[in-house]
Scaffold this motif. Structure first.
Motif, PDB file in Angstrom:
ATOM      1  N   TYR A  25       0.838  -1.192   0.000  1.00  0.00           N
ATOM      2  CA  TYR A  25       0.000   0.000   0.000  1.00  0.00           C
ATOM      3  C   TYR A  25       0.880   1.252   0.000  1.00  0.00           C
ATOM      4  O   TYR A  25       1.879   1.324   0.722  1.00  0.00           O
ATOM      5  N   THR A  26       0.446   2.215  -0.803  1.00  0.00           N
ATOM      6  CA  THR A  26       1.151   3.494  -0.849  1.00  0.00           C
ATOM      7  C   THR A  26       0.138   4.634  -0.709  1.00  0.00           C
ATOM      8  O   THR A  26      -1.049   4.492  -1.036  1.00  0.00           O
ATOM      9  N   ARG A  27       0.664   5.781  -0.225  1.00  0.00           N
ATOM     10  CA  ARG A  27      -0.164   6.990  -0.124  1.00  0.00           C
ATOM     11  C   ARG A  27       0.703   8.188  -0.443  1.00  0.00           C
ATOM     12  O   ARG A  27       1.811   8.321   0.092  1.00  0.00           O
ATOM     13  N   LEU A  28       0.178   9.033  -1.323  1.00  0.00           N
ATOM     14  CA  LEU A  28       0.904  10.232  -1.744  1.00  0.00           C
ATOM     15  C   LEU A  28       0.106  11.448  -1.263  1.00  0.00           C
ATOM     16  O   LEU A  28      -1.082  11.592  -1.574  1.00  0.00           O
ATOM     17  N   VAL A  29       0.777  12.331  -0.524  1.00  0.00           N
ATOM     18  CA  VAL A  29       0.096  13.453   0.127  1.00  0.00           C
ATOM     19  C   VAL A  29       0.792  14.753  -0.243  1.00  0.00           C
ATOM     20  O   VAL A  29       2.026  14.823  -0.299  1.00  0.00           O
ATOM     21  N   HIS A  30      -0.023  15.800  -0.475  1.00  0.00           N
ATOM     22  CA  HIS A  30       0.508  17.134  -0.732  1.00  0.00           C
ATOM     23  C   HIS A  30      -0.010  18.084   0.342  1.00  0.00           C
ATOM     24  O   HIS A  30      -1.194  18.418   0.383  1.00  0.00           O
ATOM     25  N   GLU A  31       0.871  18.495   1.262  1.00  0.00           N
ATOM     26  CA  GLU A  31       0.579  19.474   2.320  1.00  0.00           C
ATOM     27  C   GLU A  31      -0.648  19.091   3.144  1.00  0.00           C
ATOM     28  O   GLU A  31      -1.438  19.954   3.531  1.00  0.00           O
TER      29      GLU A  31
ATOM     30  N   GLN B  15      -3.374  18.115   2.456  1.00  0.00           N
ATOM     31  CA  GLN B  15      -4.661  18.560   1.930  1.00  0.00           C
ATOM     32  C   GLN B  15      -5.271  17.507   1.012  1.00  0.00           C
ATOM     33  O   GLN B  15      -6.448  17.186   1.139  1.00  0.00           O
ATOM     34  N   SER B  16      -4.454  17.022   0.067  1.00  0.00           N
ATOM     35  CA  SER B  16      -4.952  16.006  -0.851  1.00  0.00           C
ATOM     36  C   SER B  16      -4.026  14.802  -0.799  1.00  0.00           C
ATOM     37  O   SER B  16      -2.813  14.947  -0.681  1.00  0.00           O
ATOM     38  N   SER B  17      -4.590  13.626  -0.873  1.00  0.00           N
ATOM     39  CA  SER B  17      -3.796  12.402  -0.814  1.00  0.00           C
ATOM     40  C   SER B  17      -4.418  11.363  -1.736  1.00  0.00           C
ATOM     41  O   SER B  17      -5.606  11.449  -2.089  1.00  0.00           O
ATOM     42  N   LYS B  18      -3.568  10.407  -2.115  1.00  0.00           N
ATOM     43  CA  LYS B  18      -4.048   9.328  -2.984  1.00  0.00           C
ATOM     44  C   LYS B  18      -3.448   8.025  -2.491  1.00  0.00           C
ATOM     45  O   LYS B  18      -2.228   7.892  -2.409  1.00  0.00           O
ATOM     46  N   GLU B  19      -4.300   7.066  -2.184  1.00  0.00           N
ATOM     47  CA  GLU B  19      -3.870   5.758  -1.710  1.00  0.00           C
ATOM     48  C   GLU B  19      -4.070   4.719  -2.815  1.00  0.00           C
ATOM     49  O   GLU B  19      -5.007   4.829  -3.614  1.00  0.00           O
ATOM     50  N   LYS B  20      -3.185   3.690  -2.800  1.00  0.00           N
ATOM     51  CA  LYS B  20      -3.268   2.666  -3.840  1.00  0.00           C
ATOM     52  C   LYS B  20      -2.708   1.355  -3.307  1.00  0.00           C
ATOM     53  O   LYS B  20      -1.742   1.349  -2.533  1.00  0.00           O
ATOM     54  N   GLU B  21      -3.327   0.241  -3.712  1.00  0.00           N
ATOM     55  CA  GLU B  21      -2.844  -1.086  -3.367  1.00  0.00           C
ATOM     56  C   GLU B  21      -2.115  -1.686  -4.572  1.00  0.00           C
ATOM     57  O   GLU B  21      -2.628  -1.680  -5.688  1.00  0.00           O
ATOM     58  N   HIS B  22      -0.927  -2.233  -4.338  1.00  0.00           N
ATOM     59  CA  HIS B  22      -0.085  -2.772  -5.408  1.00  0.00           C
ATOM     60  C   HIS B  22       0.090  -4.271  -5.201  1.00  0.00           C
ATOM     61  O   HIS B  22       0.346  -4.726  -4.083  1.00  0.00           O
TER      62      HIS B  22
END
Length: 323
Positions: free
Chosen positions: A80-86, A88-95
């Motif tokens: 699992y990964t999560r990309l976050v900007h300040e 405020q917004s984030s995106k999670e994904k299962e690989h």
């Protein structure tokens, strides 16, 4: 009421126009580490914070984080990964890493001509899994033509090319991936550097031989024509003299009073000479000669040598004309 509606509209439009974080792609590199990146659509405009297991080292372009390398765990577990900007917004994904393994190219490529008249290519696949889990693909080309590919059975690390031509240039490359027996991967390794065998000519020797066979008769004809022209030019410019030297008869030992001019010129036309017999007076009736004088064709002759009376007893004498 109007103010509430305006604030609600701004919130909705702000959420709509907020930039969504880029997608994250992860790859298991040679079963050693996991490489995750989020620059597939280009370098992002702002830095993002990446959350996985943990990220000991970021990859960046123009001081913008674009990826992360982290230690490898197990490819059969979800990642699992999560990309976050300040925040405020984030995106999670299962690989699913089982299908995301990319091996390094094979090493130690060698090629040799075997005793069975075949060309053998061998290599070594270094990985942390059994060689029975790795399948390979070989491609080759002859004299810089199009590549031809061939699959190699799982576990094999050699390839046979039947009856190669010694006059051709062969280039061979190998790549590999995790096979069906151990969870098929979507990704092949990069191709190895090519190994070369055969003729080192940049052109096809067969084409050179065929072109030479076509030009050989043409060159032969041209060479013969040039030789004939040179001979004709030589004959035209060179004066050829043909000098005929007449045969001088060997004088008889009984022949006397023969005088040969010292100014004999062999370039003059030859003068015929003939012998005659002196006939006695008593035999004149039975002889073809009616007189005892000798006749000589003196055409173009300048000197006549008469016969002396003292030589009448000689059966035959000669009349010689000078020429």
């Amino acid at each position: 009421t109007m103010l509430k509606r305006l604030l609600l509209l701004l919130c909705l439009t702000g959420h709509v126009f907020a930039k969504e974080p880029p997608d994250v792609e992860c790859l298991v590199v040679h079963l050693k580490y996991v490489h995750c990146s989020w620059n597939k659509q280009g370098t992002p405009e702002v830095n993002y914070t990446f959350y996985g297991w943990f990220c000991p080292s970021y990859l960046s372009e123009n001081n913008i984080n674009t990826g992360c390398n982290q230690p490898y765990g197990s490819r059969f577990n979800s990642f699992y990964t999560r990309l976050v900007h300040e925040n405020q917004s984030s995106k999670e994904k299962e690989h699913y890493l089982k299908e995301k393994v990319k091996l390094n190219p094979p090493t130690n490529l060698t090629v040799h001509y075997g005793s069975d008249s075949n060309l053998w290519l061998s290599w070594t696949q270094i990985s942390q899994i059994s060689s029975n889990c790795v399948e390979s693909e070989v491609r080759y080309r002859i004299n810089n033509r199009n590549w031809a590919s061939s699959r190699v059975s799982i576990g094999k690390q050699n390839y046979c090319l039947n009856l190669p031509s010694h006059s051709s240039l062969y280039e061979l490359q190998v790549r590999s991936r995790i096979g069906y027996a151990c969870g098929l991967s979507e990704f092949w390794s990069d191709w190895t550097e090519p190994v070369v065998w055969g003729s080192n000519n940049s052109t096809d020797p067969n084409k050179m031989n065929s072109s030479m066979s076509v030009w050989t008769p043409v060159l032969s004809v041209v060479g013969a024509f040039i030789l004939i022209v040179l001979v004709m030019m030589l004959l035209h410019n060179e004066r050829i003299r043909i000098i005929f030297i007449p045969v001088v008869p060997k004088p008889s030992p009984n022949l006397q009073n023969i005088e040969v001019s010292k100014g004999l010129n062999y370039n003059e036309r030859p003068c015929p000479v003939r012998e005659y017999c002196h006939v006695r007076q008593s035999d004149s009736e039975s002889s073809d000669c009616s007189t005892c004088s000798a006749t000589t064709d003196q055409t173009d002759c300048s000197v006549f040598i008469p016969v002396n009376e003292s030589d009448l007893s000689t059966p035959c004498s000669s009349s010689i004309s000078q020429f």
